[in-house]
Design an enzyme around this catalytic site. Structure first.
Site, PDB file in Angstrom:
ATOM      1  N   GLY A  23       0.683  -1.033  -0.129  1.00 55.63           N
ATOM      2  CA  GLY A  23      -0.155   0.649  -0.184  1.00 55.63           C
ATOM      3  C   GLY A  23       0.264   1.248  -0.067  1.00 55.63           C
ATOM      4  O   GLY A  23       0.617   2.328  -0.721  1.00 55.63           O
ATOM      5  N   TYR A 172      -6.587 -18.278   4.760  1.00 59.94           N
ATOM      6  CA  TYR A 172      -6.199 -16.507   3.868  1.00 59.94           C
ATOM      7  C   TYR A 172      -6.286 -17.395   2.669  1.00 59.94           C
ATOM      8  O   TYR A 172      -6.460 -16.297   1.619  1.00 59.94           O
ATOM      9  CB  TYR A 172      -4.654 -17.248   3.561  1.00 59.94           C
ATOM     10  CG  TYR A 172      -3.605 -16.274   3.454  1.00 59.94           C
ATOM     11  CD1 TYR A 172      -4.267 -14.706   3.906  1.00 59.94           C
ATOM     12  CD2 TYR A 172      -3.388 -16.787   2.631  1.00 59.94           C
ATOM     13  CE1 TYR A 172      -3.067 -13.956   2.698  1.00 59.94           C
ATOM     14  CE2 TYR A 172      -2.489 -15.717   1.220  1.00 59.94           C
ATOM     15  CZ  TYR A 172      -2.424 -14.676   1.095  1.00 59.94           C
ATOM     16  OH  TYR A 172      -1.848 -13.549   0.984  1.00 59.94           O
TER      17      TYR A 172
END
Length: 300
Positions: A23, A172
């Site tokens: 990010g 996950y």
């Protein structure tokens, strides 16, 4: 696109979940290109650090931070309410933040398994919250950051939240498969409803990020000390597929982009391959319906 040098992004506004790792690298590259960036995360101190670091590299850059806890759907709704109240069109939403394989079962504030709730369901909800702002843009894109782990998911439509038993890796992989399915289905819905939003998926290959901090034991050691040095790449390189999906004029709506090197673990970004199950339209539609029920919001 072998570096993070992008065409000018002046006049664009991008919301990115996550303040570190991929990010941060995506935000830095967009800021360097002149774009306005909003980082969203649950830790104000880390948000301030990310903004300061970007400003130090790109003086005068437009970078802001918004508080959101992806483990709380109410927090996601609050963020959407704040952004809609400002009324500024949003050109890109990058659903990036995530956690990987906490060893013990953890639940979100809404009672969902943590990886399902944070990696997938919160981003599904956030996209619905900001859809009016995306529709107000002439070039809106939504990028869901998935993973090669989608190919290893053992999908059970009736156990999206790991209620039949928790296994860290299985949960996950399932969350990343759901993000891929979401990206594909969102494009179809946008086309059918005339939303004007281009939906894409991206994966970083095997990139050295702080995602591994939530895991532990031998798998973490092998991944970070053995596989990563041999086959992986840096977080900055891992961010390239996301940047490609977010900015390249040559993308195709609904498709996946990732590294094109050995086993898709590293290399320059290009077209990737979804897990086969992602192409099941009926299954995607049912997952979408159930997801809307869970977040309590209907798209459009």
């Amino acid at each position: 696109m072998k570096t993070t040098r992008l065409a000018s992004q002046r006049g664009t506004s991008t919301l990115i979940t996550g303040t570190g790792g991929l990010g941060y690298e995506v935000a830095l590259a967009l800021a360097r290109a002149g774009g306005r960036v909003i980082l969203a995360g649950r830790n104000a101190a880390k948000g301030a650090e990310a903004m300061a670091a970007i400003s130090a590299v790109v003086p005068g850059s437009e970078v802001a931070f918004e508080m959101v806890d992806l483990a709380s759907l109410q927090s996601v709704r609050d963020l959407g309410t704040r952004l809609r109240a400002r009324g500024q069109p949003l050109d890109r939403l990058i659903n990036n933040a995530g956690i990987m394989s906490p060893p013990a079962l953890e639940l979100t504030a809404d009672g969902h398994e943590m990886q399902f709730g944070v990696n997938y369901l919160a981003h599904f909800a956030l996209t619905a919250e900001v859809l009016p702002l995306l529709r107000a843009s002439r070039q809106a894109r939504v990028v869901n950051v998935t993973s090669l782990a989608q190919h290893y998911a053992k999908f059970d439509l009736d156990d999206l939240r790991s209620e039949k038993g928790y296994h860290p890796g299985r949960a996950y992989c399932g969350s990343k498969l759901l993000q891929a399915m979401f990206a594909r289905e969102l494009q179809g819905r946008s086309d059918a409803e005339g939303w004007g939003v281009t939906s894409l998926a991206a994966h970083p290959g095997f990139a050295g990020t702080n995602l591994f901090e939530t895991g532990g034991g031998v798998s973490r050691f092998v991944s970070t000390r053995v596989i990563l040095p041999l086959l992986g790449q840096s977080a900055a390189a891992g961010a390239l597929p996301t940047l490609f999906a977010a900015t390249s004029p040559s993308v195709t709506g609904g498709e996946l982009y990732g590294p094109t090197g050995f086993m898709q673990m590293s290399g320059s970004p290009g077209p990737g391959k979804y897990a086969k199950i992602v192409h099941d339209e009926g299954l995607r539609a049912e997952v979408w319906r159930r997801s809307e029920d869970l977040v309590g919001n209907r798209y459009g």
